[in-house]
Every structure is written in structure tokens, then in C-alpha cells.
Design a protein around this motif. Structure first.
Motif, PDB file in Angstrom:
ATOM      1  N   LEU A 131      -4.429  52.324 -58.960  1.00  0.00           N
ATOM      2  CA  LEU A 131      -4.240  52.875 -60.123  1.00  0.00           C
ATOM      3  C   LEU A 131      -5.398  54.153 -60.150  1.00  0.00           C
ATOM      4  O   LEU A 131      -6.471  53.744 -59.928  1.00  0.00           O
ATOM      5  N   LYS A 132      -4.822  55.300 -60.602  1.00  0.00           N
ATOM      6  CA  LYS A 132      -5.833  56.389 -60.798  1.00  0.00           C
ATOM      7  C   LYS A 132      -6.831  56.001 -62.074  1.00  0.00           C
ATOM      8  O   LYS A 132      -6.237  55.457 -63.087  1.00  0.00           O
ATOM      9  N   VAL A 133      -8.106  56.225 -61.973  1.00  0.00           N
ATOM     10  CA  VAL A 133      -8.990  55.973 -63.107  1.00  0.00           C
ATOM     11  C   VAL A 133     -10.023  57.144 -63.156  1.00  0.00           C
ATOM     12  O   VAL A 133     -10.307  57.826 -62.120  1.00  0.00           O
ATOM     13  N   LEU A 134     -10.391  57.222 -64.591  1.00  0.00           N
ATOM     14  CA  LEU A 134     -11.532  58.269 -64.886  1.00  0.00           C
ATOM     15  C   LEU A 134     -12.589  57.535 -65.332  1.00  0.00           C
ATOM     16  O   LEU A 134     -12.181  56.564 -66.242  1.00  0.00           O
ATOM     17  N   VAL A 135     -13.705  57.921 -65.314  1.00  0.00           N
ATOM     18  CA  VAL A 135     -15.127  57.218 -65.805  1.00  0.00           C
ATOM     19  C   VAL A 135     -15.415  57.963 -67.052  1.00  0.00           C
ATOM     20  O   VAL A 135     -15.499  59.260 -67.420  1.00  0.00           O
ATOM     21  N   GLN A 136     -15.299  57.261 -68.252  1.00  0.00           N
ATOM     22  CA  GLN A 136     -15.619  57.935 -69.565  1.00  0.00           C
ATOM     23  C   GLN A 136     -16.974  57.845 -69.996  1.00  0.00           C
ATOM     24  O   GLN A 136     -17.497  56.911 -69.658  1.00  0.00           O
ATOM     25  N   VAL A 137     -17.270  59.165 -70.164  1.00  0.00           N
ATOM     26  CA  VAL A 137     -18.979  59.325 -70.403  1.00  0.00           C
ATOM     27  C   VAL A 137     -18.983  59.681 -71.882  1.00  0.00           C
ATOM     28  O   VAL A 137     -18.502  60.795 -72.410  1.00  0.00           O
ATOM     29  N   ASN A 138     -20.060  59.328 -72.474  1.00  0.00           N
ATOM     30  CA  ASN A 138     -20.560  59.461 -73.653  1.00  0.00           C
ATOM     31  C   ASN A 138     -21.485  60.605 -73.855  1.00  0.00           C
ATOM     32  O   ASN A 138     -22.622  60.329 -73.855  1.00  0.00           O
ATOM     33  N   THR A 139     -20.852  61.674 -73.737  1.00  0.00           N
ATOM     34  CA  THR A 139     -21.797  63.081 -73.711  1.00  0.00           C
ATOM     35  C   THR A 139     -22.377  63.439 -75.268  1.00  0.00           C
ATOM     36  O   THR A 139     -23.393  64.273 -75.133  1.00  0.00           O
ATOM     37  N   SER A 140     -21.766  62.987 -76.389  1.00  0.00           N
ATOM     38  CA  SER A 140     -22.284  63.310 -77.565  1.00  0.00           C
ATOM     39  C   SER A 140     -23.446  62.353 -78.094  1.00  0.00           C
ATOM     40  O   SER A 140     -23.991  62.676 -79.003  1.00  0.00           O
ATOM     41  N   GLY A 141     -23.637  61.038 -77.215  1.00  0.00           N
ATOM     42  CA  GLY A 141     -24.582  60.182 -77.986  1.00  0.00           C
ATOM     43  C   GLY A 141     -24.329  59.358 -79.322  1.00  0.00           C
ATOM     44  O   GLY A 141     -24.887  58.960 -79.737  1.00  0.00           O
ATOM     45  N   GLU A 142     -22.967  59.641 -79.806  1.00  0.00           N
ATOM     46  CA  GLU A 142     -22.484  59.018 -80.834  1.00  0.00           C
ATOM     47  C   GLU A 142     -22.087  57.618 -80.474  1.00  0.00           C
ATOM     48  O   GLU A 142     -21.266  57.360 -79.613  1.00  0.00           O
ATOM     49  N   GLU A 143     -22.913  56.687 -81.293  1.00  0.00           N
ATOM     50  CA  GLU A 143     -22.513  55.390 -81.368  1.00  0.00           C
ATOM     51  C   GLU A 143     -21.051  54.865 -81.626  1.00  0.00           C
ATOM     52  O   GLU A 143     -20.477  53.794 -80.973  1.00  0.00           O
ATOM     53  N   SER A 144     -20.489  55.652 -82.265  1.00  0.00           N
ATOM     54  CA  SER A 144     -18.841  55.274 -82.648  1.00  0.00           C
ATOM     55  C   SER A 144     -18.070  55.521 -81.325  1.00  0.00           C
ATOM     56  O   SER A 144     -16.758  55.167 -81.342  1.00  0.00           O
ATOM     57  N   LYS A 145     -18.630  56.183 -80.221  1.00  0.00           N
ATOM     58  CA  LYS A 145     -17.796  56.580 -79.183  1.00  0.00           C
ATOM     59  C   LYS A 145     -18.088  55.462 -78.107  1.00  0.00           C
ATOM     60  O   LYS A 145     -19.230  55.105 -77.719  1.00  0.00           O
ATOM     61  N   SER A 146     -16.893  55.299 -77.329  1.00  0.00           N
ATOM     62  CA  SER A 146     -16.905  54.524 -76.183  1.00  0.00           C
ATOM     63  C   SER A 146     -17.612  55.457 -75.095  1.00  0.00           C
ATOM     64  O   SER A 146     -17.625  56.853 -75.231  1.00  0.00           O
ATOM     65  N   GLY A 147     -17.813  54.864 -73.855  1.00  0.00           N
ATOM     66  CA  GLY A 147     -18.476  55.648 -72.631  1.00  0.00           C
ATOM     67  C   GLY A 147     -19.714  55.338 -72.386  1.00  0.00           C
ATOM     68  O   GLY A 147     -20.473  54.907 -73.047  1.00  0.00           O
ATOM     69  N   VAL A 148     -19.681  55.424 -70.880  1.00  0.00           N
ATOM     70  CA  VAL A 148     -20.981  55.095 -70.511  1.00  0.00           C
ATOM     71  C   VAL A 148     -22.028  56.305 -70.624  1.00  0.00           C
ATOM     72  O   VAL A 148     -21.632  57.431 -70.807  1.00  0.00           O
ATOM     73  N   GLU A 149     -23.611  55.955 -70.756  1.00  0.00           N
ATOM     74  CA  GLU A 149     -24.259  57.165 -71.048  1.00  0.00           C
ATOM     75  C   GLU A 149     -24.467  58.082 -69.720  1.00  0.00           C
ATOM     76  O   GLU A 149     -24.086  57.618 -68.662  1.00  0.00           O
ATOM     77  N   PRO A 150     -24.506  59.237 -69.887  1.00  0.00           N
ATOM     78  CA  PRO A 150     -24.490  60.217 -68.902  1.00  0.00           C
ATOM     79  C   PRO A 150     -25.500  59.699 -67.661  1.00  0.00           C
ATOM     80  O   PRO A 150     -24.998  60.043 -66.734  1.00  0.00           O
ATOM     81  N   SER A 151     -26.681  59.077 -67.875  1.00  0.00           N
ATOM     82  CA  SER A 151     -27.613  58.591 -67.023  1.00  0.00           C
ATOM     83  C   SER A 151     -26.862  57.594 -66.119  1.00  0.00           C
ATOM     84  O   SER A 151     -27.334  57.151 -65.137  1.00  0.00           O
ATOM     85  N   GLY A 152     -25.798  56.880 -66.639  1.00  0.00           N
ATOM     86  CA  GLY A 152     -25.205  55.747 -65.691  1.00  0.00           C
ATOM     87  C   GLY A 152     -24.020  56.337 -65.223  1.00  0.00           C
ATOM     88  O   GLY A 152     -23.006  55.244 -64.683  1.00  0.00           O
ATOM     89  N   CYS A 153     -23.290  57.339 -65.326  1.00  0.00           N
ATOM     90  CA  CYS A 153     -22.183  57.745 -64.970  1.00  0.00           C
ATOM     91  C   CYS A 153     -22.124  57.852 -63.401  1.00  0.00           C
ATOM     92  O   CYS A 153     -20.988  57.423 -62.697  1.00  0.00           O
ATOM     93  N   VAL A 154     -23.397  58.087 -62.650  1.00  0.00           N
ATOM     94  CA  VAL A 154     -23.225  58.091 -61.243  1.00  0.00           C
ATOM     95  C   VAL A 154     -22.899  56.875 -60.690  1.00  0.00           C
ATOM     96  O   VAL A 154     -22.119  56.624 -59.697  1.00  0.00           O
ATOM     97  N   GLU A 155     -23.695  55.923 -61.207  1.00  0.00           N
ATOM     98  CA  GLU A 155     -23.798  54.502 -60.809  1.00  0.00           C
ATOM     99  C   GLU A 155     -22.118  53.616 -61.119  1.00  0.00           C
ATOM    100  O   GLU A 155     -21.606  52.976 -60.050  1.00  0.00           O
TER     101      GLU A 155
END
Length: 246
Positions: A131-155
Motif C-alpha cells: 500500500l502506498k503511504v505518505l507521512v503527514q507532517v504538521n508544518t503549521s504547529g497547530e494542535e488541532s492538526k494531525s501529523g508528525v512534527e517536522p523534526s520527527g519526519c525523517v525518523e
């Protein structure tokens, strides 16, 4: 799902054509070909009959946000649709989603190792192709949004790529701020920082790492900044129609 007026069908088809033209113009402006941009028609809250009208004018890629709605609608629609799941995915909904939508092409919202593991196991147990997947990154820093912090996207990208044999890491997804004031900065974080670091770590060329960013109000800007996948709902289908609370 109830039928909809023919006039509305025609409006959606015309809106899609307008969107595709705008995508082409934005790609030209950025010195890219429109064939490099995938348009995901986001059909959440919309009836099957309206989705079918957009399908009938040649569009094949659609996105849904809510699992229950998705698994009710998908079996009523043609099997050659390339479905994307773009909403927050809970662990207990993974198996029903994958079992009910065999033509699910991509999950754009993997935001931690737990959900990656659930998807990996479910794909393996069902005997599906990776299954194709994308990693969601929370680039805006908003708590209401899902996504890994930019600092954790590589891992997280590294984990999905190396530990989840039934998943195919394809790139990153992000959402700009709702008022769009910081959209360029949000997109720049995904583009300049996250993607380059992920590609360097995984040893893959940047053109092999997709960027899903841009929605109805900012997709042209996103394309100009490097997006390869735009998620467009209301501009094609009209305003969302949420059930009224009783």
C-alpha cells in the motif's frame, strides 16, 4: 444516497475542468508539466451520484476523510477509481478500511509508527499488494492538526521505508494554516527541509518523493512551490454538507 439535480452534476463537471485548467497554468508557471500533478477530488460528505458524474467526465482519483462514509460509498462506485484516504486514521478502523476498499491506492495520513504498524499488518494479512503511504507532517504547529512534527519526519519516513515491508513510502503530506497566512512557510518547511532530509537519509532522489500539499484555496501556490499532489474538494463539489445536529 439520494439523487441530485442534473444541473448540479453539470456544475461539478465544469468545476473539475476549470480546476484542471488552473492546475495546468500553475504547472506552466512553475516550469513543470501538468502531468506531474495529481488532482485528488475530495468527495467527503458528497453523494455517490455526484462522484459518479465527475467520474463520468474522465476523472479517476478521489479522496475521502471518514472511514465509515468511505466504506459505504466505495463499493457503489467503479473499481478503477484510485482512492486516497486523507483523514486521521484510527487503529481500529484500519482493517475495515482495507478490507472494504480493495482499490484503496494510498493513505496520505500516516503520522506515527503505531498506525504504520497497523497498516503494515493489515495489508499483509489481507494479501494485498504493498500500500502506498505518505507521512503527514504538521508544518503549521497547530494542535488541532494531525501529523508528525517536522523534526520527527525523517525518523518516521525511515521507519515506514525500512520496517514496514507491506507499505510503500511515497512522500510527505502537509496542510497549510486555515487562514492561509502562513501557507508559504508551511509548504517551504515540507519542501525545503523535510523532503531534502528524508531523501538524503533514505538515499532516494527528490523527484521520487511526492509532496501532497495544497487544497481548494491554495493549490496553485502549492504547485508553484513543488506540490505533486493537490487535494481539492469544495472547488469541485461545492460546500461541504454536514448533517445538522438535532
Amino acid at each position: 444516497m439520494s439523487a441530485i439535480p442534473v444541473a448540479m452534476d453539470k456544475v461539478a463537471a465544469a468545476a473539475l475542468r476549470s480546476v484542471l485548467q488552473r492546475v495546468s497554468q500553475a504547472a506552466d508557471k512553475a516550469g513543470r508539466g501538468s502531468q506531474q500533478i495529481r488532482v485528488v477530488a475530495v468527495s467527503k460528505t458528497k453523494p455517490v451520484s455526484l462522484i459518479k458524474q465527475v467520474y463520468d467526465v474522465g476523472h479517476r482519483c478521489f479522496g475521502e476523510n471518514y472511514v465509515q462514509e468511505f466504506i459505504e460509498k466505495a463499493p457503489q462506485l467503479p473499481e478503477d477509481i484510485e482512492w486516497h484516504f486523507i483523514g486521521n486514521l484510527q487503529s481500529n478502523k484500519v482493517k475495515p478500511l482495507l478490507a472494504s476498499v480493495p482499490n484503496l491506492d494510498m493513505v496520505e495520513s500516516v503520522d506515527d509508527e503505531k498506525i504504520a504498524n497497523h497498516l503494515d499488518r493489515a495489508v499483509g494479512n489481507l494479501g494485498r499488494k504493498p500500500l502506498k503511504v505518505l507521512v503527514q507532517v504538521n508544518t503549521s504547529g497547530e494542535e488541532s492538526k494531525s501529523g508528525v512534527e517536522p523534526s520527527g519526519c525523517v525518523e518516521l519516513a525511515k521507519y515506514v521505508s525500512q520496517k514496514c515491508t507491506n507499505l510503500q513510502f511515497c512522500g510527505l503530506m502537509t496542510i497549510g494554516m486555515l487562514d492561509y497566512t502562513s501557507t508559504p512557510e508551511n509548504f517551504k518547511v515540507a519542501l525545503a527541509n523535510c523532503r531534502s532530509e528524508v531523501c538524503k537519509t533514505l538515499g532516494i532522489p527528490e523527484e521520487h518523493c511526492e509532496l501532497s500539499m495544497g487544497m481548494s484555496n491554495d493549490f496553485e501556490q502549492a504547485i508553484e512551490m513543488g506540490s505533486t499532489n493537490v487535494r481539492i474538494g469544495s472547488t469541485i463539489f461545492g460546500p461541504r454538507e454536514y448533517p445538522k445536529k438535532k
